[in-house]
Design an enzyme around this catalytic site. Sequence first.
Site, mmCIF file in Angstrom:
data_model
loop_
_atom_site.group_PDB
_atom_site.id
_atom_site.type_symbol
_atom_site.label_atom_id
_atom_site.label_comp_id
_atom_site.label_asym_id
_atom_site.label_seq_id
_atom_site.Cartn_x
_atom_site.Cartn_y
_atom_site.Cartn_z
ATOM 1 N N ASP A 1 44.723 51.965 51.565
ATOM 2 C CA ASP A 1 45.021 53.307 51.034
ATOM 3 C C ASP A 1 44.513 53.496 49.611
ATOM 4 O O ASP A 1 44.021 54.577 49.259
ATOM 5 C CB ASP A 1 46.538 53.543 51.012
ATOM 6 C CG ASP A 1 47.118 53.697 52.399
ATOM 7 O OD1 ASP A 1 46.325 53.867 53.350
ATOM 8 O OD2 ASP A 1 48.360 53.629 52.538
ATOM 9 N N VAL A 2 44.625 52.435 48.795
ATOM 10 C CA VAL A 2 44.301 52.584 47.367
ATOM 11 C C VAL A 2 42.795 52.721 47.120
ATOM 12 O O VAL A 2 42.369 52.913 45.988
ATOM 13 C CB VAL A 2 44.884 51.422 46.526
ATOM 14 C CG1 VAL A 2 46.391 51.349 46.667
ATOM 15 C CG2 VAL A 2 44.248 50.091 46.887
#
Length: 469
Positions: free
Chosen positions: A397-398
Amino acid sequence: MGATVSTLAYLVSSVLFILALRGLSHPETSRQGNLFGMVGMGIAILATLLRPGMGGGGIAIVLAGLAIGGTIGTVVAGRIQMTALPQLVAAFHSLVGMAAVFVAAAAFYAPASFGIGTPGHIHAGSLVEMSLGLAIGAVTFSGSVIAFAKLDGRMSGAPILFPNQHKLNLALGILMLVLIIAFVATGNSLLFWLIALLAFVLGFLLIIPIGGADMPVVVSMLNSYSGWAAAGIGFTVGNILLVVTGALVGASGAILSYIMCKGMNRSIINVLLGGFGTTGGGEAGPGAGNGDRAPVKAGSPEDAAYIMKNSQKIIIVPGYGMAVAQAQQVLREMGDLLKKEGVEVSYAIHPVAGRMPGHMNVLLAEANVPYDEVKELEEINPEFAEADVAFVIGANDVTNPAAKTDKSSAIYGMPILDVERAKTVFFIKRGMASGYAGVDNELFFRPNTMMLFGDAKKVTQEIVQALQR
Ligand code: NAP
């Protein structure tokens, strides 16, 4: 022990708690911070046991509580996986909330024992403190139970949204205020329980619309609520240390929530109001296919070792998968080998990588990665364009550009690590699954990406072996 000595002991504890928080603000001083906290708590418990008027019965109850709670806490702490800490913290917050509810009920039904009046004639000020402690405690309890269920995967992490949700929350908030005013004016027991019921419902409603990616903010916010609930109990039982400690937890939790909100590019007001403005997102779930996109390019650890050996600058991006695989030690070994080859190595930390604030910092510190090689998002992002390799190990996600491009995405607006700017991006993960927020990551299909499929520790070990050959 006289009352003055016990107050003095509480003051010493308070100072030690402040020093503990200060120490915990940096990995290098965190052990010392923990030590200050433990000594402070030891003094606080001793001072409580020796308080005037405790009596043999009181001491026995406190010791029994310590023995039961201490045993359960020790067993749980010994068994818990590092990656499951956020849900454990959420579960603990729920206990603080429930304790506040119980103390408020005890004070309401036995006010004389608390020195706040007699049944039916409780001082107005005490009714205010009691109702606030009750309301915040009940919100903290049910909110933390939902946060626990979401973080532990017992319920979906997707936001639960329905029409007029925010108007309903606002109306219930106003109703709560009205009930508290009526309760303080009348001291009616039905109103007491209505406040509790409404607060339980409100806690539930505030947390269900919060999506997976925003959960870190929720955990720190509930941490703050639990602190204010404890401070409320402190007022009710007339314990200055509880007021100070609760306020410290409440304030530091609020500051952390603010920092996390900034890191996630979210408005703190929106989060406080229960996901206000959450748009949700119908992204692909785990294992999402690649639709009509380019085929995925997979490589071997030997390929990765060869490319990295011949690089000048490598940025390692650790994420939750590194924590699951416990790959931090072998990752540092890999970094050391590359440095020996003359490669510049640094580690990029996203504020919400992993599953708790500071998760990656703790793991890298545990593996003795030098602090000066560990860089925060703002500092490292401009460097990706000059990097030969972005080594993304168990993060997803990051790094997901949907946060910048897809307005309907649950992670839209969250700052990300710009790994795609590196010449080559390695993703070390077991398959094509999405990350915590359930959002498909288009970077896996980019021409400059090479997937290294497998467990993070195993793949990194194989890279290390290849580098040593
Ligand atoms: P992530 O988006 O959850 O992705 C982790 C990836 O690791 C997964 O895609 C998974 O893919 C892979 N993985 C899992 N086990 C692995 C293993 N043994 N070996 C190799 N790979 C493995 O993680 P992230 O990029 O660190 O982002 C964190 C997310 O958690 C954010 O959405 C954040 O908002 C949320 N969150 C953070 C906190 C916090 O305080 N930091 C708290 C709660 C939630 P495979 O299954 O394909 O291997």
